[in-house]
Scaffold this active site. Structure first.
Site, PDB file in Angstrom:
ATOM      1  N   LYS A 170       0.854  -1.175   0.000  1.00  0.00           N
ATOM      2  CA  LYS A 170       0.000   0.000   0.000  1.00  0.00           C
ATOM      3  C   LYS A 170       0.896   1.232   0.000  1.00  0.00           C
ATOM      4  O   LYS A 170       1.751   1.398   0.880  1.00  0.00           O
ATOM      5  CB  LYS A 170      -0.850   0.005   1.260  1.00  0.00           C
ATOM      6  CG  LYS A 170      -2.325  -0.075   1.006  1.00  0.00           C
ATOM      7  CD  LYS A 170      -3.033  -0.078   2.328  1.00  0.00           C
ATOM      8  CE  LYS A 170      -4.501   0.121   2.157  1.00  0.00           C
ATOM      9  NZ  LYS A 170      -5.177   0.195   3.453  1.00  0.00           N
TER      10      LYS A 170
HETATM   11  C1  E4P Z   1      -8.461   0.930   3.338  1.00  0.00           C
HETATM   12  O1  E4P Z   1      -7.674   0.186   2.830  1.00  0.00           O
HETATM   13  C2  E4P Z   1      -8.341   1.545   4.665  1.00  0.00           C
HETATM   14  O2  E4P Z   1      -7.623   0.658   5.502  1.00  0.00           O
HETATM   15  C3  E4P Z   1      -9.658   1.773   5.346  1.00  0.00           C
HETATM   16  O3  E4P Z   1     -10.741   1.362   4.563  1.00  0.00           O
HETATM   17  C4  E4P Z   1      -9.809   3.115   5.970  1.00  0.00           C
HETATM   18  O4  E4P Z   1     -11.068   3.202   6.580  1.00  0.00           O
HETATM   19  P1  E4P Z   1     -11.471   4.307   7.663  1.00  0.00           P
HETATM   20  O5  E4P Z   1     -11.779   5.576   6.927  1.00  0.00           O
HETATM   21  O6  E4P Z   1     -12.674   3.748   8.327  1.00  0.00           O
HETATM   22  O7  E4P Z   1     -10.278   4.444   8.579  1.00  0.00           O
END
Ligand code: E4P
Length: 217
Positions: A83
């Protein structure tokens, strides 16, 4: 459509794998920090549990450091996807990693133009964050629909992971919008099982069954 679990919690992952409903896992630094464990060990354990792609995020901000971190994480298991944040340095890292055969998930995507740039750089996946856009009064689902529609038109190859999902209706809406993947917190996945008519139906079937058995005695 694929469902990923958005967590670094081993118990949640184990349960969702046992249910047979998830195709992969996404993590982020906040989710990993919550577990209070060594990141690389935790990532190795997650990869042992999950047959599909597991996203692990780099912390560095320079391209060189992102690539170095990514290579370490990718060496943990073949299904690790890196990521990378949606920045110029991040996209440069995507290019370098693609040349090394390492797949990337460009994260923190909040506009169509960012999604387009991530796709051009060769991201295997890109993650628009719905819930965080909704929080600011913009339509997260609208963004996912826009990305998926235009990507289809130009046959762009990156897969869209609808992220920052907050409730089951988000899942329905991103499926309609054409997202290839939705990544869900364990709570939302659990809510997807539920319908009051299913509970009521089970209750009635069991009551009728036991009444019939009483009468036959
Ligand atoms: C995506 O890969 C992220 O880990 C995640 O969906 C972020 O979500 P949040 O906005 O609830 O922290």
């Amino acid at each position: 459509m694929k469902l990923f679990l958005d967590t670094a919690n081993l118990k949640e992952i184990e349960q969702a794998v046992a249910w047979g409903v998830i195709d992969g896992v996404t993590t982020n630094p906040t989710l990993v920090a919550k577990e209070g464990k060594d990141f690389k060990q935790l990532l190795a354990e997650i990869c042992r549990l999950v047959p599909g792609p597991v996203s692990a995020e780099v912390i560095a901000t320079s391209t060189v450091e992102m690539v170095r971190e990514a290579e370490e994480l990718a060496s943990i298991a073949p299904q690790v996807v890196i990521k990378v944040p949606m920045t110029p340095n991040g996209l440069q890292a995507v290019v370098a990693l693609r040349e090394k055969g390492i797949r990337c998930n460009v994260t923190l995507v909040f506009s169509f133009n960012q999604a387009l740039l991530a796709a051009k750089a060769g991201a295997a996946y890109l993650s628009p964050f719905l819930g965080r856009l909704d929080d600011l009064g913009y339509s997260g689902v609208g963004l996912v629909a826009e990305i998926c529609g235009i990507f289809r038109q130009y046959a762009l190859k990156s897969e869209v992971i609808a992220a920052s999902i907050r409730h089951p209706l988000h899942v329905v809406e991103v499926a309609r919008a054409g997202a290839q993947i939705a990544t869900l917190p364990f709570g939302v996945l659990s809510q997807m099982f539920k319908h009051p008519l299913t509970d009521l139906g089970i209750e009635r079937f069991l009551a009728d069954w036991s009444r019939a058995n009483q009468n036959n005695k």
